[in-house]
Structures are given as structure tokens and as C-alpha cells.
Enzyme design. Structure first.
Site, PDB file in Angstrom:
ATOM      1  N   LYS A 211      25.347 -30.451  30.345  1.00 40.38           N
ATOM      2  CA  LYS A 211      24.815 -31.443  29.402  1.00 40.38           C
ATOM      3  C   LYS A 211      24.608 -32.775  30.125  1.00 40.38           C
ATOM      4  O   LYS A 211      23.551 -33.381  30.047  1.00 40.38           O
ATOM      5  CB  LYS A 211      25.798 -31.592  28.236  1.00 40.38           C
ATOM      6  CG  LYS A 211      25.367 -32.572  27.187  1.00 40.38           C
ATOM      7  CD  LYS A 211      26.333 -32.558  26.014  1.00 40.38           C
ATOM      8  CE  LYS A 211      26.024 -33.732  25.088  1.00 40.38           C
ATOM      9  NZ  LYS A 211      26.935 -33.801  23.944  1.00 40.38           N
ATOM     10  N   GLU A 217      32.535 -30.057  38.907  1.00 44.89           N
ATOM     11  CA  GLU A 217      32.641 -28.625  39.218  1.00 44.89           C
ATOM     12  C   GLU A 217      31.245 -28.000  39.305  1.00 44.89           C
ATOM     13  O   GLU A 217      30.933 -27.237  40.227  1.00 44.89           O
ATOM     14  CB  GLU A 217      33.439 -27.890  38.124  1.00 44.89           C
ATOM     15  CG  GLU A 217      34.910 -28.238  38.058  1.00 44.89           C
ATOM     16  CD  GLU A 217      35.215 -29.459  37.195  1.00 44.89           C
ATOM     17  OE1 GLU A 217      34.282 -30.242  36.891  1.00 44.89           O
ATOM     18  OE2 GLU A 217      36.390 -29.639  36.845  1.00 44.89           O
ATOM     19  N   GLY A 273      28.993 -30.225  23.655  1.00 43.38           N
ATOM     20  CA  GLY A 273      29.040 -29.162  24.671  1.00 43.38           C
ATOM     21  C   GLY A 273      29.567 -27.848  24.112  1.00 43.38           C
ATOM     22  O   GLY A 273      28.987 -26.781  24.318  1.00 43.38           O
ATOM     23  N   ARG A 274      30.667 -27.912  23.369  1.00 42.62           N
ATOM     24  CA  ARG A 274      31.280 -26.671  22.869  1.00 42.62           C
ATOM     25  C   ARG A 274      30.549 -26.106  21.659  1.00 42.62           C
ATOM     26  O   ARG A 274      30.948 -25.079  21.113  1.00 42.62           O
ATOM     27  CB  ARG A 274      32.768 -26.898  22.572  1.00 42.62           C
ATOM     28  CG  ARG A 274      33.060 -28.053  21.653  1.00 42.62           C
ATOM     29  CD  ARG A 274      34.533 -28.431  21.650  1.00 42.62           C
ATOM     30  NE  ARG A 274      34.799 -29.645  20.888  1.00 42.62           N
ATOM     31  CZ  ARG A 274      34.734 -30.872  21.379  1.00 42.62           C
ATOM     32  NH1 ARG A 274      34.368 -31.060  22.645  1.00 42.62           N
ATOM     33  NH2 ARG A 274      35.001 -31.918  20.639  1.00 42.62           N
ATOM     34  N   GLU A 359      39.591 -28.119  21.962  1.00 40.17           N
ATOM     35  CA  GLU A 359      38.956 -29.366  22.414  1.00 40.17           C
ATOM     36  C   GLU A 359      38.490 -30.173  21.197  1.00 40.17           C
ATOM     37  O   GLU A 359      38.402 -31.399  21.256  1.00 40.17           O
ATOM     38  CB  GLU A 359      37.780 -29.073  23.360  1.00 40.17           C
ATOM     39  CG  GLU A 359      37.462 -30.238  24.282  1.00 40.17           C
ATOM     40  CD  GLU A 359      36.393 -29.935  25.331  1.00 40.17           C
ATOM     41  OE1 GLU A 359      35.226 -29.733  24.952  1.00 40.17           O
ATOM     42  OE2 GLU A 359      36.714 -29.917  26.521  1.00 40.17           O
ATOM     43  N   HIS A 390      50.241  -3.527  23.463  1.00 39.59           N
ATOM     44  CA  HIS A 390      51.160  -3.042  24.507  1.00 39.59           C
ATOM     45  C   HIS A 390      51.659  -4.190  25.371  1.00 39.59           C
ATOM     46  O   HIS A 390      52.115  -3.968  26.493  1.00 39.59           O
ATOM     47  CB  HIS A 390      50.458  -1.964  25.344  1.00 39.59           C
ATOM     48  CG  HIS A 390      50.155  -0.751  24.533  1.00 39.59           C
ATOM     49  ND1 HIS A 390      51.048   0.288  24.386  1.00 39.59           N
ATOM     50  CD2 HIS A 390      49.094  -0.450  23.752  1.00 39.59           C
ATOM     51  CE1 HIS A 390      50.529   1.194  23.576  1.00 39.59           C
ATOM     52  NE2 HIS A 390      49.341   0.775  23.167  1.00 39.59           N
ATOM     53  N   LYS A 513      40.376 -35.847  35.092  1.00 39.42           N
ATOM     54  CA  LYS A 513      39.159 -35.917  35.931  1.00 39.42           C
ATOM     55  C   LYS A 513      39.238 -37.129  36.845  1.00 39.42           C
ATOM     56  O   LYS A 513      38.976 -37.065  38.044  1.00 39.42           O
ATOM     57  CB  LYS A 513      37.906 -36.087  35.056  1.00 39.42           C
ATOM     58  CG  LYS A 513      37.434 -34.867  34.334  1.00 39.42           C
ATOM     59  CD  LYS A 513      36.081 -35.187  33.673  1.00 39.42           C
ATOM     60  CE  LYS A 513      35.732 -34.229  32.577  1.00 39.42           C
ATOM     61  NZ  LYS A 513      34.546 -34.599  31.812  1.00 39.42           N
TER      62      LYS A 513
HETATM   63  O1  F6P Z   1      35.392 -31.879  30.395  1.00 40.08           O
HETATM   64  C1  F6P Z   1      35.093 -31.370  29.152  1.00 40.08           C
HETATM   65  C2  F6P Z   1      33.615 -31.208  28.988  1.00 40.08           C
HETATM   66  O2  F6P Z   1      33.023 -32.442  28.787  1.00 40.08           O
HETATM   67  C3  F6P Z   1      33.302 -30.260  27.839  1.00 40.08           C
HETATM   68  O3  F6P Z   1      33.349 -30.870  26.602  1.00 40.08           O
HETATM   69  C4  F6P Z   1      31.984 -29.741  28.235  1.00 40.08           C
HETATM   70  O4  F6P Z   1      31.653 -28.584  27.532  1.00 40.08           O
HETATM   71  C5  F6P Z   1      32.205 -29.514  29.714  1.00 40.08           C
HETATM   72  O5  F6P Z   1      33.023 -30.592  30.117  1.00 40.08           O
HETATM   73  C6  F6P Z   1      30.976 -29.426  30.559  1.00 40.08           C
HETATM   74  O6  F6P Z   1      30.207 -30.595  30.484  1.00 40.08           O
HETATM   75  P1  F6P Z   1      28.712 -30.625  30.983  1.00 40.08           P
HETATM   76  O7  F6P Z   1      27.933 -29.655  30.177  1.00 40.08           O
HETATM   77  O8  F6P Z   1      28.254 -32.045  30.800  1.00 40.08           O
HETATM   78  O9  F6P Z   1      28.708 -30.238  32.446  1.00 40.08           O
END
Ligand code: F6P
Length: 549
Positions: A211, A217, A273-274, A359, A390, A513
Site C-alpha cells: 500500500k 521487508e 491494508g488488512r 491488528e 491431535h 519498526k
Molecule cells: O506494519 C503493519 C502494516 O502497516 C499492515 O497494516 C499492512 O498490512 C502491512 O504493514 C503492509 O503494509 P504495506 O502494504 O504498506 O507494505
């Protein structure tokens, strides 16, 4: 009153009425409730679209449900729901509208954000996604050396990974089986390495989904993927254009990375995002299942949105499930909620719900900035049910904790092997048996009647009275998946509204972060971090020595 001049949730008369009701209710057993009301299973069930939801195995009576609905009304759930659908900026801390529901609304409708009807642009992106997905699926989009694209690797994390990955697994029977789809999220280089090591770069497309397009990452993995691609294709940088596309709200950062913005699929800041896998974030999923199935999935979401928006509270599935969670979390000290799908295809379902729920509702500050003095979101956990039986079901049956659980299953076997016709019935018998055992248990007298030695009777007794919801559908289709996800989205909404928290921000992820960014030079170069605590400092030193630095 709290700091914002509202009556604190736990001082509302409706809350106090529920506390008194809980005290009077103590000791009531589900065995008794079913005995007293032969119609209970019928009355405590709701059908929405393709979903049949049985909530009769909950520790509730008509009175409980009535009091819970009154609490929802007093807390302003319906008002906030309507404000969400109307595009009001209910994400107060980020001053944003919350309109994931627009992503699955038919084009003929009007949904306004800041006075602008956004339905046109939502559907333009869907059309652009469909054209692109078909080009890949039909082999019209070629790689740099003219090869057909056979592998799609989605790079993203959190909401830009969990949704498409979960839905891809859930809908595998609908996917192109002659193509390979992989999902890379972890900044641990092992994730990307394992995802690409057996792929041919000439036939591989990367979908970089972020987003913000600033998530460390994702950008790190995308850069590493670009290196891998260029190394495999002779280093010609123009190859990137044919092998990388982006999904983002940030065109500037996408261009900076070197991706042609013509190959960028847009979404908007009013999609969290979620809550985004039904937006362009679902691009790799759309390539896998095709635009038509994707459309069916959106229709499933929309069906549940309409139900949530218009069904009376007593028959409103997300409201009921949300309020049941409040009953256990706030009045029975339940700390967690198990989601147990009896479907191998839903192996990623609970992992997806963890972000959606935790979240969203893992907060301890009210919308107005005051402290929260009541329990908020539960720990959501679980894996496919038969495997769990199990492993951890022992604790569900005989442990000391109240853990409400959702059991999900489908009537139709999706891929039954020729010789094993009974396998699906066996799976479903397990689902029904677990709900039954959890609710009704096995009394000491029943155990004795089986001739069990007296010393073993307490160990082999099952107290029961453990609440479950059972959700059934004929089959796990794209539409059913959409219905299920929207059901949980709105359940989370209802709970956040009652708890008076902002379910749409996520400030709690920021500190870690920022600290990681500050610490990284200490690991790589031994840089001094001012004010670093002794424990972390010693751990960094030990890490450096293990790495021979
Ligand atoms: O760190 C949490 C977050 O902001 C989530 O809410 C989001 O889904 C994820 O990181 C990834 O963010 P982006 O889509 O901006 O890379």
C-alpha cells in the site's frame, strides 16, 4: 464519564445489566438449556447467503441476546456502521474514510469519499486487473526473452500478503494448475530464496504489493528479486518492465523502484491494508483464479455487506458473532478465540484472521484518546481442526480456560480421491463430534457406567459447556469465501465499535519498526546506539561475535 464526555462503556446501564445477568447465569449448563428448549437449535441459527450459522451451543438465553443487543445500541454500533458505509472518516486517528465495502459494490451504486463518487475508479482498476490477468493466463504477456509467464511471485507483507495467500490456498481447485504461484513476505532472505530457487527467471513475474511502497521487508525482497532476475537474464535492466508489476497507492515510490506506472494497479487510502485483498492487492489471486471467479468472490463479499447493513440486529450474523465475543471476553474473562476450519483449503484462514482481528482490535485507547478499562480484542488462533484434535484440543476439552471456538465446514468434498469415498463424511463427523463434545461433555456417571475404575473417573470426565459456533456451507466457492471474510470483517467492526476503539489504525506496529531501523547499523557496523539498554546491547554484541564481527 470518560475524558471525552461519554459515559464509560463499563458504566453504561446496559453493561451493568449484563454483569448482573452473568452472575445469575453462572452454573447454567448447555445440557440444561437444550433440555429446557427443544427448539433451541432452530431458533439459534441464522442463514445468510450460502452460510448456515448455528450459535445454539453458546452460553446464552434470549435474555442474554437481548441485553447484548441493547449494549450494541447504547454503544452506537449501528450509527458507526452507517457512518462507515456513508464514507465518513471513522478512522479518526488517521482522518480517513473506511470503505473496503466499496471495492465490492456494483458500479451502478454511488459511494462518495469527500464528495467524489469512487465507483468509477474502483471498476476501472478491476477492468485493468482483468485485462492484465487474462494476458498472463492466455500467454499474451511475454517475458523479456519472449517466454510465456508461468510463475507468479507475490511480494508483500501483512495485508499485502496474508489475504491473497489465504484466498489462493482456499480456492486452489479454481486456480490455474499449470502455473506456479508463490507468496514471499519475510525479510528473512530464506523466504525469497526458497520461493525462486527452482523457477526460471525468463518465465517469472513478480507482483510487488505494498500500500505504502515503503515497507522495508517488501522493498528489500523486491530489490533482491530484481537482482535475481537480472542475474538470470544477463543483466539488461530493461527486463524489469516485463517481469515486475506493482500494486500500491504510491505511484511516486513505484516509479522510483523502476516499475513502469502503466503496470501499477492502484488502490486508495480509504482501504486499510488488512481489508485490502479484494482490491488490486488481489492481483496475483486474480491471475490464479481468473477475473470471473474474482468477480464471484466480490459478489459474495457484497452479499454479506448488504446483510450487515440491513438485517435487524437479532438476525444479523456479524452483529451476533461480534456480541457473542463480547459476552465471553468482557463477562467471562475469555482471552482467546479459536478458529478451527475443517477444510484443508482453509489452512491459512486463521493466520489471515489474526491480522484482521488483532491488528484491528488489539488497542487500549478509546477513539477519543482515553484509556480503555475493559478487555478488547482476543488472541485469535487455530489451525485446521482435525490436526488440532491431535495437538491442542485436549486443553479445549479439559483445560481451565474459556475458549470460544468457530468450527467451519463444507458439505461437498472438493477433491476426493477415487477409492476413498467416505473420507469427507469422516472429516465432517469429526467437526460435529467436537462441537457436541465441547458443549455437552461426559458426566462422571456416564464414565462410571462404562465400567471405568473409580480412580480414573475424574480424568475421563468432560465438563462440557464450552461454546462453539458452527458455520456450514455447501461448498467452498469463491462467493462463499467472500461471504466468510466479510462476515469476520464486520464482526471485528462490531466489537471495535462496542469497545470504542479505532479498529482501522495500527500505531502499535510502529515502535518495533523504528527501533529495528536504529539497531541495524549496530549489527552491521558495530555503530553505537545512544541509550541502548543493557540486555539488547549484550544480545547485539553476542550476535556480532557469533557472526565473527
Ligand atoms: O506494519 C503493519 C502494516 O502497516 C499492515 O497494516 C499492512 O498490512 C502491512 O504493514 C503492509 O503494509 P504495506 O502494504 O504498506 O507494505
Amino acid at each position: 464519564m470518560n475524558a471525552e464526555g461519554r459515559t464509560r462503556l463499563d458504566q453504561l446501564p446496559e453493561w451493568q445489566a449484563l454483569s448482573r445477568h452473568r452472575d445469575a447465569f453462572r452454573g447454567t449448563h448447555l445440557r440444561q438449556l437444550f433440555e429446557d428448549d427443544p427448539e433451541r437449535a432452530e431458533r439459534y441459527a441464522v442463514r445468510v447467503g450460502d452460510l448456515s450459522i448455528d450459535y445454539s451451543k453458546h452460553l446464552v438465553t434470549d435474555e442474554t441476546l437481548r441485553l447484548l443487543r441493547q449494549l450494541a445500541e447504547a454503544a452506537g454500533v449501528t450509527r458507526l456502521r452507517d457512518a462507515m458505509f456513508e464514507g465518513e472518516k471513522i478512522n479518526v486517528t488517521e482522518d480517513r474514510a473506511v470503505l473496503h465495502t466499496a471495492l465490492r459494490t456494483p458500479e451502478s451504486a454511488t459511494v462518495r469519499v469527500d464528495g467524489e463518487n469512487v465507483m468509477g475508479k474502483v471498476h476501472q482498476v478491476l477492468i485493468k486487473m482483468g485485462t492484465f490477468a487474462n494476458k498472463i493466463r492466455e500467454g499474451h504477456w511475454r517475458g523479456h526473452t519472449g517466454e510465456r509467464i508461468e510463475n507468479v511471485v507475490n511480494i508483500g507483507i501483512g495485508g499485502s500478503d496474508l489475504g491473497p495467500k489465504m484466498a489462493y490456498e482456499a480456492l486452489r481447485p479454481y486456480t490455474r494448475r499449470d502455473m506456479t504461484f508463490r507468496f514471499v513476505s519475510n525479510v528473512d532472505g530464506a523466504d525469497l530464496h526458497e520461493a525462486v530457487r527452482d523457477l526460471d527467471p525468463a518465465r517469472t513475474l513478480f507482483v510487488v504489493a505494498s500500500k505504502t511502497f515503503t515497507t522495508v521487508e517488501t522493498i528489500t525482497n523486491a530489490e533482491a528479486a530484481r537482482e535475481w532476475l537480472l542475474a538470470g537474464l544477463g543483466g539488461d535492466r530493461s527486463a524489469v518492465a516485463q517481469h515486475f508489476v506493482a500494486v500500491s497507492t504510491n505511484a511516486e515510490k513505484v516509479a522510483e523502484f523502476g516499475i513502469n506506472t502503466d503496470n501499477m494497479f492502484e488502490f486508495w487510502d480509504w482501504v486499510g491494508g488488512r481489508y485490502s485483498y479484494d482490491s488490486a492487492i488481489g492481483l496475483s489471486l486474480m491471475v490464479a483464479i481468473g477475473p470471473e471467479c474474482f468477480g464471484d468472490m466480490l459478489a459474495g463479499f457484497h452479499l454479506m455487506d448488504e446483510h450487515f447493513r440491513s438485517a435487524p440486529l437479532e438476525a444479523n450474523a456479524p452483529v451476533l458473532l461480534g456480541l457473542l465475543g463480547i459476552w465471553y471476553g468482557n463477562f467471562h474473562d475469555a482471552q482467546s478465540h479459536a478458529v478451527l476450519p475443517y477444510s484443508h483449503y482453509l489452512s491459512q484462514f486463521t493466520a489471515y484472521l489474526q491480522q484482521l482481528d488483532m491488528e484491528s482490535n488489539g488497542k487500549s485507547t478509546t477513539r477519543g484518546g482515553g484509556p480503555v478499562d475493559w478487555q478488547t480484542g482476543p488472541v485469535v488462533w487455530g489451525t485446521p481442526g482435525t490436526n488440532g484434535q491431535h495437538a491442542y484440543y485436549q486443553l479445549l476439552h479439559q483445560g481451565t480456560k474459556t475458549i470460544p471456538a468457530d468450527l467451519l465446514g463444507f458439505a461437498e468434498p472438493v477433491a476426493e480421491l477415487g477409492g476413498l469415498r467416505g473420507q469427507h463424511d469422516l472429516l465432517m463427523a469429526n467437526l460435529f463430534a467436537q462441537g457436541q463434545a465441547l458443549a455437552f461433555g461426559k458426566t462422571a456417571d456416564e464414565v462410571r457406567a462404562e465400567g471405568v475404575p473409580e480412580a480414573q473417573v475424574p480424568h475421563r470426565t468432560f465438563p462440557g459447556n464450552r461454546p462453539t459456533t458452527t458455520i456450514l456451507a455447501a461448498a467452498l466457492t469463491p462467493s462463499v469465501l467472500g461471504q466468510l471474510i466479510a462476515l469476520y470483517e464486520h464482526k471485528v467492526f462490531v466489537q471495535g465499535a462496542v469497545w470504542d476503539i479505532d479498529s482501522f489504525d495500527q500505531w502499535g506496529v510502529e515502535l518495533g519498526k523504528a527501533l529495528a531501523k536504529r539497531l541495524e547499523p549496530a549489527l552491521t557496523e558495530g555503530a553505537q546506539v545512544p541509550g541502548l539498554d543493557a540486555s539488547t546491547s549484550a544480545l547485539v554484541a553476542r550476535y556480532r561475535s557469533l557472526r565473527g564481527r
